[in-house]
Design an enzyme around this catalytic site. Structure first.
Site, PDB file in Angstrom:
ATOM      1  N   ASN A 123       0.799  -1.223   0.000  1.00 59.74           N
ATOM      2  CA  ASN A 123       0.000   0.000   0.000  1.00 59.74           C
ATOM      3  C   ASN A 123       0.832   1.273   0.000  1.00 59.74           C
ATOM      4  O   ASN A 123       0.314   2.351   0.289  1.00 59.74           O
ATOM      5  CB  ASN A 123      -0.975   0.027   1.197  1.00 59.74           C
ATOM      6  CG  ASN A 123      -1.906  -1.165   1.188  1.00 59.74           C
ATOM      7  OD1 ASN A 123      -2.534  -1.451   0.187  1.00 59.74           O
ATOM      8  ND2 ASN A 123      -1.970  -1.884   2.302  1.00 59.74           N
ATOM      9  N   GLU A 176      -9.036   9.399   0.541  1.00 59.67           N
ATOM     10  CA  GLU A 176      -8.636  10.250   1.661  1.00 59.67           C
ATOM     11  C   GLU A 176      -8.131  11.570   1.096  1.00 59.67           C
ATOM     12  O   GLU A 176      -7.886  11.693  -0.104  1.00 59.67           O
ATOM     13  CB  GLU A 176      -7.521   9.597   2.487  1.00 59.67           C
ATOM     14  CG  GLU A 176      -6.238   9.344   1.708  1.00 59.67           C
ATOM     15  CD  GLU A 176      -5.149   8.713   2.553  1.00 59.67           C
ATOM     16  OE1 GLU A 176      -5.011   9.091   3.716  1.00 59.67           O
ATOM     17  OE2 GLU A 176      -4.426   7.850   2.032  1.00 59.67           O
ATOM     18  N   ASN A 178      -5.004  14.308   1.639  1.00 57.47           N
ATOM     19  CA  ASN A 178      -3.730  14.612   2.295  1.00 57.47           C
ATOM     20  C   ASN A 178      -3.596  16.127   2.385  1.00 57.47           C
ATOM     21  O   ASN A 178      -3.458  16.804   1.372  1.00 57.47           O
ATOM     22  CB  ASN A 178      -2.558  14.013   1.503  1.00 57.47           C
ATOM     23  CG  ASN A 178      -2.491  12.509   1.689  1.00 57.47           C
ATOM     24  OD1 ASN A 178      -2.192  12.027   2.767  1.00 57.47           O
ATOM     25  ND2 ASN A 178      -2.804  11.769   0.642  1.00 57.47           N
TER      26      ASN A 178
END
Length: 555
Positions: A123, A176, A178
């Site tokens: 990942n 997500e 950042n």
């Protein structure tokens, strides 16, 4: 937005596509199993405060969910001081594509195109590029507009990245955000011409953005390789530690940028991420950017630690990658049995053998001279041909070398190759031309018994070069017996022992967890290679261990 649970709720409210999953905090392993069953396997367990692939596990059944919950929460606590986890549906075979956003304190926000970050191991991203080969203008615009809508919804101001998973049908899901500059930001700078750090500083000072969405171009193509102090032959990259005894960045190659935080003499330790540098190349199109990356990797000198240049080079020249046929599963699909280095074609093997033999002869000739003059002027050597035996892999090859000026004519497998170079044996890089084909090679090591290591096409090959007489005599030398490793467990990397699950006298079965080692904030389960009784345990929780240190012995 730095919290995966909170950011997912905010994304839903901002009408951003999200992955189906559980939005709250998972309390324990039993609840994790219940939630995973409700969502439907496979699921992704990940740290709420996570990043960089730490605290992430994929689970395909109840047992893997329990194990994933344990490891992910421990990694999350170790890396972020926050062990909260969430669970969501795992999108099988996706691409990882992210949108760079830039927003000011006056309500203005832009999307600066996308970056494709699908080449990953554990990942964590390894190769990134901008733009993506996969997106069409409509999908790019839709992703960009959703990313900007999310940034505006949370009144974000600065440079940031909204990450998405994109399936084969170009459906995209928020992953997500950042809220920072990312490792791969240089590829965006290359294709847009914007200095993201300068823009961040302007925004922080309170200035409005200087650009409109229509001003953001896509000029050319940029590729970034993350150069790590890792052994790519172990799980695509287990950390390596040591001192950089020699270090030379390929800045002489055109259109190359290197962002690094180390220099020759620096120590790579177990306490930090093992990244050495970000290597970026730029071209007017993708083929040009990739060709320059190939050249840059060949010209990168790193000594003292294991590094992943061989893996990076193999990825960027692989037909699937060149065609843009990639996903986050690229590495395990292309190398199902693990990475083994470059597989030489017959022509490449002959080129390597001819180069190694020429190097050997060039060195023999140099050793006969002292300060540019023959050592014994009255005994001048007239020798111009050599018969050698070169050992490479499982093969032993007779090689005949003859010298013609500064070049060598080498006969291998009944074929003659002409090898030309300046033969500057003091340089870490050697440019060699073999029958008109230019190769940049590195000689990593050599010893008095004819053994030498040469980096060729990115991979380091071990060879032994002997004269014909020495080769005939070598068969009388006894061979060292290989160690039986099935009864012992050694640490595959430097790190800290987190837990030991066995004690002397315990029976263990093949594949059973024996201990857990943490390295660079990642937890790794060490398992038994066979069924047997534990004879001795040489480590305890809290111990610091080095690579190849003995951990456990079985009877």
């Amino acid at each position: 937005m730095g919290d995966k649970i909170e950011s997912k709720l905010l994304a839903k409210n901002a009408k951003v596509n999200t992955i189906p999953g559980f939005d709250g905090v998972v309390k324990d392993a039993d609840e994790a199993v219940r939630i995973a069953r409700e969502i439907g396997y496979p699921v992704m367990i990940k740290a709420s405060a996570g990043g960089g692939g730490k605290g992430m596990r994929i689970a395909w059944d109840d047992e893997e969910t329990r194990e994933g919950f344990r490891f992910s929460s421990q990694e999350a606590a170790s890396s972020f001081g926050d062990d909260r986890l969430l669970i969501e549906k795992f999108i099988d075979n996706p691409r990882h594509i992210e949108i760079q956003v830039l927003a000011d304190k006056h309500g203005n926000a832009l999307w600066l195109n996308e970056r494709e970050c699908s080449i990953q191991r554990r990942n964590q991203k390894v190769v990134e590029e901008a733009p993506s080969t996969f997106l069409d203008p409509e999908t790019r615009r839709a992703m960009g507009e959703q990313a900007v809508a999310l940034a505006k919804a949370v009144k974000y101001s600065s440079a940031g990245t909204v990450e998405f998973l994109v399936d084969s049908s170009k459906n995209f899901y928020f992953l997500e955000m950042n809220t920072r500059l990312q490792v791969e930001h240089p590829v965006t700078e290359c294709i847009t011409g914007l200095d993201l750090v300068q823009e961040m500083i302007r925004v922080a000072k309170g200035y409005p953005l200087r650009h409109k969405q229509a001003d953001i171009p896509i000029n050319g193509w940029a590729v970034e390789c993350r150069v790590y102090a890792e052994d790519p032959y172990k799980s695509f990259g287990l950390p390596s530690i040591g001192k950089l005894s020699q270090y030379q960045e390929p800045l002489h190659v055109p259109s190359v940028r290197v962002d690094s935080g180390i220099q020759q003499g620096s120590d790579i330790s177990i306490y930090y991420d093992p990244m050495i540098s970000k290597l970026i190349t730029y071209g007017s199109n993708r083929a040009e950017a990739l060709k320059r990356m190939e050249e840059a990797l060949d010209n990168y000198v790193i000594r003292g630690v294991a590094h992943n240049i061989s893996l990076l080079r193999e990825v960027i020249v692989h037909p699937r990658f060149v065609q843009g046929d990639i996903s986050t599963k690229f590495l395990p699909e292309v190398y199902p049995d693990g990475f083994k280095g470059h597989k030489l074609t017959d022509l490449e093997r002959r080129q390597l053998l001819a180069t190694a033999a020429s190097l050997y002869v060039a060195e023999q000739l140099r050793s006969q001279r002292f300060l540019g003059t023959p050592r014994i002027p009255i005994a001048k050597s007239k020798r111009s041909s050599w018969e050698l035996s070169v050992h490479l892999g499982d093969g032993i090859y007779p090689v005949a070398v003859s010298k013609h000026g500064s070049s060598f004519s080498v006969e291998v497998d009944g074929m003659k190759l002409n090898v030309t170079s300046e033969w500057n044996l003091a340089s870490p890089l050697l440019s060699v031309t073999i029958d008109g084909t230019q190769r940049t090679i590195q000689r990593i090591s050599r010893n008095a018994s004819g053994e030498t290591s040469i980096q060729f096409l990115g991979t380091v090959y071990k060879l032994q070069i002997l004269t014909k007489v020495a080769a005939e005599l070598s068969k009388y030398m006894p061979e060292k017996a290989a160690e039986d490793t099935s009864s012992i467990l050694r640490s595959p990397m430097p790190g800290t022992v987190v837990a030991v699950s066995v004690k002397p006298g315990d029976m263990v079965s093949e594949g059973q967890e024996i201990c857990v080692i943490e390295a660079m904030k990642m937890q790794n389960s060490m398992i038994a290679a066979k069924t047997g009784k534990v004879k001795a345990v040489h480590c305890k929780a809290g111990d610091t261990v080095g690579e190849e240190d003995l951990l456990v012995e079985l009877e």
